[in-house]
Write an enzyme that holds these catalytic residues in place. Structure first.
Site, PDB file in Angstrom:
ATOM      1  N   ASP A  60      47.981  46.382  12.133  1.00  0.00           N
ATOM      2  CA  ASP A  60      47.085  45.712  13.076  1.00  0.00           C
ATOM      3  C   ASP A  60      47.310  44.198  13.147  1.00  0.00           C
ATOM      4  OD1 ASP A  60      45.976  48.205  13.183  1.00  0.00           O
ATOM      5  OD2 ASP A  60      43.932  47.578  12.697  1.00  0.00           O
ATOM      6  N   ASP A  61      46.933  43.660  14.291  1.00  0.00           N
ATOM      7  CA  ASP A  61      46.746  42.220  14.525  1.00  0.00           C
ATOM      8  C   ASP A  61      48.013  41.444  14.850  1.00  0.00           C
ATOM      9  OD1 ASP A  61      44.124  42.817  13.995  1.00  0.00           O
ATOM     10  OD2 ASP A  61      44.070  41.871  12.025  1.00  0.00           O
ATOM     11  N   HIS A 111      45.171  46.755  20.830  1.00  0.00           N
ATOM     12  CA  HIS A 111      44.169  46.293  19.854  1.00  0.00           C
ATOM     13  C   HIS A 111      43.327  45.170  20.466  1.00  0.00           C
ATOM     14  CE1 HIS A 111      42.300  46.021  15.995  1.00  0.00           C
ATOM     15  NE2 HIS A 111      42.899  44.911  15.598  1.00  0.00           N
ATOM     16  N   HIS A 115      41.021  39.995  20.442  1.00  0.00           N
ATOM     17  CA  HIS A 115      40.472  40.362  19.132  1.00  0.00           C
ATOM     18  C   HIS A 115      39.047  39.854  18.952  1.00  0.00           C
ATOM     19  CE1 HIS A 115      40.447  41.422  14.829  1.00  0.00           C
ATOM     20  NE2 HIS A 115      41.444  42.213  15.143  1.00  0.00           N
ATOM     21  N   HIS A 208      48.131  45.692   7.834  1.00  0.00           N
ATOM     22  CA  HIS A 208      48.119  44.546   8.751  1.00  0.00           C
ATOM     23  C   HIS A 208      49.433  43.771   8.716  1.00  0.00           C
ATOM     24  CE1 HIS A 208      43.966  45.646   8.149  1.00  0.00           C
ATOM     25  NE2 HIS A 208      43.743  45.135   9.331  1.00  0.00           N
TER      26      HIS A 208
HETATM   27 ZN    ZN Z   1      42.267  43.707  14.001  1.00  0.00          ZN
END
Ligand code: ZN
Length: 244
Positions: A60-61, A111, A115, A208
């Site tokens: 993620d991210d 995603h 955010h 992540h």
């Molecule tokens: Zn995230």
């Protein structure tokens, strides 16, 4: 120097959002009265029922200018295919990394664009943010993501209904496999051991690539991937896992 500071600040902001989102998301995750119903309907996916030794690693991210390319490469070298949940904002800034991730055989999920914590947005603003990320990713990769992981795991009825109507699955993760790898100070060895001690067929493992601790996540993979292979596991993208 200014660019470096800006990037550093952005990283801290991203992970800060994530931490807030996660703690909030966890509460809503446990409390949302319709979660089990959505899981039964196969709209929210946190694990896949299979006897085959398959697991998904999800990141993620990102895309992060350094960590994502390294992680993508390590996975490729171990014949592993992962799913990267990218933000539209970061994809826009690093389109060549998005393309590398695709070229290395991985999958990309949405995603959100910014955010932002979706609990702070009304339905219209949530949809705008979601579709903005969808458009950015589609323009770079040539295909629309079929998976959405809301920031912090936030869920609402309107969001789930919208995803259903667009044929999008909400990509959750296997709760007991959350090593909190994003926390500064969590070591690669710990992350790898945490996952190996809990591994079972069909799990969706959250990691992540877009946080300041992601060099430890990168390190964890060099230990985790050969050991998963040694015990007979294959690492596949979430879409592949869902078809198994
Ligand atoms: Zn995230």
């Amino acid at each position: 120097m200014l660019i470096f500071l800006k990037k550093k600040f952005f990283n801290i902001m991203m992970c800060g959002f994530f931490v807030c989102g996660l703690s909030l998301g966890t509460v809503q995750l446990a409390a949302h009265p319709r979660l089990e119903e959505w899981q039964r309907q196969n709209v929210v996916i946190s694990q896949v029922k299979t006897d085959r030794k398959l697991v998904s690693l999800t990141f993620d991210d990102g895309p992060h200018p350094i960590h994502t390319a390294k992680i993508s490469e390590i996975l490729k070298n171990h014949d592993a295919r992962a799913t990267f949940f990218m933000t539209g904002q970061r994809a826009e800034k690093n389109p060549e990394i998005v393309q590398k991730v695709i070229a290395d055989g991985h999958e990309i999920g949405n995603h959100s664009y910014s955010h932002v914590n979706y609990s702070h947005l009304d339905t219209e603003a949530q949809l705008y943010d979601f579709h903005k990320a969808d458009k950015v990713i589609t323009e770079i990769t040539g295909y629309a993501p079929v998976l959405f992981r809301p920031p912090g795991g936030y869920l609402s009825t309107s969001m789930v209904e919208q995803c259903k109507s667009e044929g999008i699955k909400i990509a959750y993760w296997t709760y007991k496999q959350d090593s909190k790898d994003w926390r500064n100070g969590v070591k690669g060895d710990y992350i790898a051991d945490f996952i190996l001690q809990r591994v079972e067929p069909g799990q969706i493992i959250i990691l992540h690539d877009g946080c300041s601790n992601s060099d430890e996540t990168t390190l964890a993979l060099t230990k985790l991937l050969p050991r998963l292979t040694a015990i007979g596991y294959q690492v596949v993208s979430m879409s592949e896992l869902m078809k198994s």
